[in-house]
Motif scaffolding. Structure first.
Motif, PDB file in Angstrom:
ATOM      1  N   ASP A  37      -4.272  -7.800  -0.907  1.00 58.75           N
ATOM      2  CA  ASP A  37      -4.883  -6.941   0.109  1.00 58.75           C
ATOM      3  C   ASP A  37      -5.231  -7.720   1.375  1.00 58.75           C
ATOM      4  N   SER A  53      -1.525  -4.163   5.437  1.00 55.13           N
ATOM      5  CA  SER A  53      -1.514  -2.696   5.483  1.00 55.13           C
ATOM      6  C   SER A  53      -0.503  -2.140   4.487  1.00 55.13           C
ATOM      7  N   SER A  54       0.622  -2.856   4.289  1.00 48.54           N
ATOM      8  CA  SER A  54       1.577  -2.468   3.250  1.00 48.54           C
ATOM      9  C   SER A  54       2.508  -3.636   2.972  1.00 48.54           C
ATOM     10  N   ASP A  68      -2.424  -5.520   9.334  1.00 49.68           N
ATOM     11  CA  ASP A  68      -3.200  -4.800  10.347  1.00 49.68           C
ATOM     12  C   ASP A  68      -3.175  -5.620  11.639  1.00 49.68           C
ATOM     13  N   ASP A  71       1.485  -5.378  15.084  1.00 47.64           N
ATOM     14  CA  ASP A  71       2.297  -4.172  15.173  1.00 47.64           C
ATOM     15  C   ASP A  71       3.508  -4.342  16.089  1.00 47.64           C
TER      16      ASP A  71
END
Length: 175
Positions: A37, A53-54, A68, A71
């Protein structure tokens, strides 16, 4: 968090696409057991947290990750080749039955013919086998860890009984 409070799991190998996805190569044996995580990247000697986040694990010891706040490819680029860690508290428990050759570090090596040789300093995994390094007569000596040479592993006494091939130690002592 300090590096001593963490364990190494792998490193970022490349970016994927333009949306900040990165590929993590796992040097940890069983990545599917890890709680992913949040991971920590060693950036200039500081442990920087990245919240996952994934992610999707692949069969070739890699995983594709989105973090996170990462991006875009420009934000992912500085992570390339960074070592990735998890806190020691998140290290998966091994059952008592899970004994690996790496657990032999610190064991005393006793040869069936020559007697007590020395302590195992490290164990390295090579493509075909594991190799132990021990100190013998103030020289570093390496020998393969395999069923042909290992006579007995005594976990309680931390002893490794071996039958080394004739002449192996002489090779190291000749210099």
């Amino acid at each position: 968090m300090k590096i001593e409070e963490a364990f190494y799991i792998g490193y970022i190998t490349k970016t994927k696409g333009l949306k900040g996805e990165v590929q993590l190569f796992f040097e940890y044996d069983e990545p599917e057991l890890l709680e992913l995580d949040v991971v920590f990247a060693d950036i200039n000697g500081k442990m920087v947290p990245f919240f996952v986040s994934s992610y999707k694990l692949q069969t070739n010891n890699t995983g594709n990750f989105y973090f996170d706040d990462v991006d875009h490819i420009d934000k992912a680029q500085p992570l390339l080749r960074k070592k990735i860690y998890l806190p020691l508290a998140k290290m998966p428990d091994r059952s008592d039955d899970d004994f690996s050759y790496e657990d032999l570090v610190g064991y005393l090596v006793i040869d069936e013919n020559l007697g007590e040789l020395g302590e195992i300093l490290e164990v390295n995994e090579y493509p075909q086998q594991f190799v132990a390094t021990m100190s013998y007569k103030n020289k570093e000596v390496m020998f393969p860890l395999n069923e042909d040479m290992i006579v007995e592993i005594d976990e309680e006494e931390a002893l490794l009984r071996v039958l080394l091939p004739d002449g192996l130690l002489d090779i190291y002592l000749e210099n």
